[in-house]
Structures are given as C-alpha cells and as structure tokens.
Design a protein around this motif. Structure first.
Motif, short mmCIF file in Angstrom:
data_model
loop_
_atom_site.label_atom_id
_atom_site.label_comp_id
_atom_site.label_asym_id
_atom_site.label_seq_id
_atom_site.Cartn_x
_atom_site.Cartn_y
_atom_site.Cartn_z
N CYS A 180 0.81 -1.28 0.12
CA CYS A 180 0.03 0.05 0.10
C CYS A 180 0.88 1.39 -0.11
N GLU A 181 1.98 1.44 0.73
CA GLU A 181 2.89 2.27 0.76
C GLU A 181 3.44 2.53 -0.54
N LYS A 182 3.80 1.56 -1.17
CA LYS A 182 4.26 1.49 -2.58
C LYS A 182 3.20 2.14 -3.65
N ILE A 183 2.08 1.57 -3.50
CA ILE A 183 1.20 2.49 -4.16
C ILE A 183 1.08 4.11 -4.27
N ALA A 184 1.04 4.33 -2.70
CA ALA A 184 1.22 5.97 -2.43
C ALA A 184 2.18 6.62 -3.14
N GLU A 185 3.38 5.80 -2.87
CA GLU A 185 4.69 6.26 -3.34
C GLU A 185 4.64 6.50 -4.86
N ASP A 186 4.01 5.37 -5.62
CA ASP A 186 4.12 5.59 -7.28
C ASP A 186 2.85 6.75 -7.53
N LEU A 187 1.95 6.65 -6.75
CA LEU A 187 1.12 7.99 -6.94
C LEU A 187 1.55 9.21 -6.68
N LYS A 188 2.64 9.50 -5.77
CA LYS A 188 3.40 10.60 -5.42
C LYS A 188 2.29 11.35 -4.47
N VAL A 189 1.77 10.47 -3.53
CA VAL A 189 0.93 11.22 -2.43
C VAL A 189 1.42 10.70 -1.11
N ASN A 190 0.94 11.25 0.00
CA ASN A 190 1.04 11.08 1.22
C ASN A 190 0.49 9.70 1.69
N PHE A 191 1.16 9.08 2.81
CA PHE A 191 0.57 7.71 3.20
C PHE A 191 0.45 7.86 4.49
N LYS A 192 -0.80 7.39 5.10
CA LYS A 192 -0.91 7.39 6.71
C LYS A 192 -1.80 5.99 7.06
N LEU A 193 -0.76 5.37 8.00
CA LEU A 193 -1.53 4.13 8.38
C LEU A 193 -2.29 4.55 9.61
N ARG A 194 -3.54 4.06 9.46
CA ARG A 194 -4.58 4.36 10.65
C ARG A 194 -4.62 3.16 11.61
N ASP A 195 -4.85 3.42 12.88
CA ASP A 195 -5.11 2.41 13.85
C ASP A 195 -6.64 1.83 13.54
N PHE A 196 -6.75 0.67 13.82
CA PHE A 196 -8.27 -0.11 13.90
C PHE A 196 -8.68 0.41 15.40
N VAL A 197 -9.78 1.33 15.23
CA VAL A 197 -10.34 1.58 16.52
C VAL A 197 -11.91 1.36 16.63
N ARG A 198 -12.17 0.85 17.79
CA ARG A 198 -13.83 0.45 17.88
C ARG A 198 -14.70 1.72 18.44
N SER A 199 -13.61 2.60 19.06
CA SER A 199 -14.42 3.76 19.62
C SER A 199 -13.34 4.92 19.72
N LEU A 200 -13.73 6.08 19.76
CA LEU A 200 -12.95 7.22 19.86
C LEU A 200 -13.22 8.14 21.26
#
Ligand code: SF4
Length: 200
Positions: A180-200
């Motif tokens: 997924c990071e590579k896809i973002a890199e190829d598309l020249k956009v930022n990449f963000k990994l989000r935590d899996f959350v059940r509540s905020l």
C-alpha cells in the motif's frame, strides 16, 4: 455543538450524512454510534443552511482545521460540501478544510467532482484500504463492482487539483502495508497508517 458539528482534538468535524457506498468490516459504525460523547447517528441529514447557521455561532479561528468526516461518506452530498466550504472560505479564508473520503465521489456522482471542490479544499484523505481489488472488496464491501479502480483514479485526479493528498490504510493483519505504501509512493501522495479503532 451537535451530532452534525463536533470537536475532536483541535479540529472541528462536520457530519453531514450517515450514508456510505462501502460497508467496511472495520468501520467504527459497526461498534459504536458515537465519537466521544457525541452521538453521530443522524435522524435527518442536515441541510447546508442548518450547518452554516451552526458554524456562524463558532469562531473557526480557534480550530486547526475543519474536517468533513463523520459517520458516512461526505461526497455523497457534494453540493452541500461545496456550499458549506464556500461559506467557511469566505468567512475564514485561512482556516484549512479537509475531506476524509472513501474515494467513490466520482463514480457515485457520475462526473469528475474534484475540480468543483478543489477551490475550497486544502487537503483530502482518501481511504485506499488495501493493495488489491480482491482484498478491497473483502474489506470494504463496496456497492460498486469497479470501486477499487475508481478509488485509484480518484487519487490520481485529486493529485492534479488538490495540494495535500493522503491515502490511508487501516492497520489490519490482512493488509500488506508495504504494498500500500508503494502504491502511495508511485502515485506521489502521502501515506497514512490508521489504527483500527472500535471507539474514539
Ligand atoms: S468508507 Fe468509511 S464510513 Fe464508509 S463504511 Fe468504510 S469506514 Fe465506514
């Protein structure tokens, strides 16, 4: 503040719809009806006028940004997004506006809406969710058979019109984060990994 306009951290969030063209297995809506103490299940979708009236009572300079997010896909209501964003930019030109989207905006509206929203939008965060169509369909269960291709195309078009484009992925064991990071890199956009959350 209400279920349509709420604060999270130093940002002001706008919850304009509960409708969505995905049914993600990790969606927070599967686990709760609220964020913090705010119930985000809408009994009626707010009009642009209702949101604008709420915003008139708030000093937006106190917030880092305004974010279209909430318990649904905001670009399902692109006309409402445009009216509210136009009001914010007119009243508070230096307040950044971000949209968190599943990237189905063009396929849902059956036209390229990015040039319509880009005059108002400073940043866009698009949920990539997976490194392949097969995995995307399993995780996000979209209503469109060609949703994954539409998301990739939406990222490319957003990159052409909006300065700050981020793609995000939820940190789940099934997802190949590196790909997924590579896809973002190829598309020249930022990449963000989000935590899996059940509540905020
Ligand atoms: S795209 Fe977002 S709002 Fe829609 S189902 Fe997935 S996580 Fe939930």
């Amino acid at each position: 503040m209400s279920e349509t306009v709420y604060q999270l951290g130093n940002s002001l969030y706008l919850n304009i719809t509960n409708r969505c063209t995905n049914r993600c297995v990790f969606c927070i809506r599967n686990f709760t009806d609220r964020v913090g103490d705010k119930k985000l299940v809408l009994h009626k979708e707010p009009s642009s006028l209702e949101i604008i009236e709420s915003l008139k009572k708030i000093d937006l300079r106190l917030y880092k940004e305004v974010v279209f997010c909430g318990f649904g896909e905001p670009l399902i209501r692109v006309e409402v997004v445009k009216k509210i964003s136009s009001f914010i930019k007119h009243s508070y030109p230096s307040t950044p506006i971000r949209i968190d989207t599943n990237g189905h905006g063009n396929i849902f509206n059956q036209r390229n809406i990015v040039p319509e929203i880009s005059p108002y939008i400073d940043a866009i965060s698009i949920s990539l969710n997976a490194e392949s169509k097969e995995k995307y369909n399993r995780l996000s269960r979209p209503i469109f058979s060609d949703a994954y291709e539409a998301v990739i195309e939406f990222i490319k078009v957003s990159k052409m019109h909006i300065k700050d484009v981020t793609v995000s992925v939820v940190n789940l064991p099934i997802v190949d984060i590196k790909k997924c990071e590579k896809i973002a890199e190829d598309l020249k956009v930022n990449f963000k990994l989000r935590d899996f959350v059940r509540s905020l």
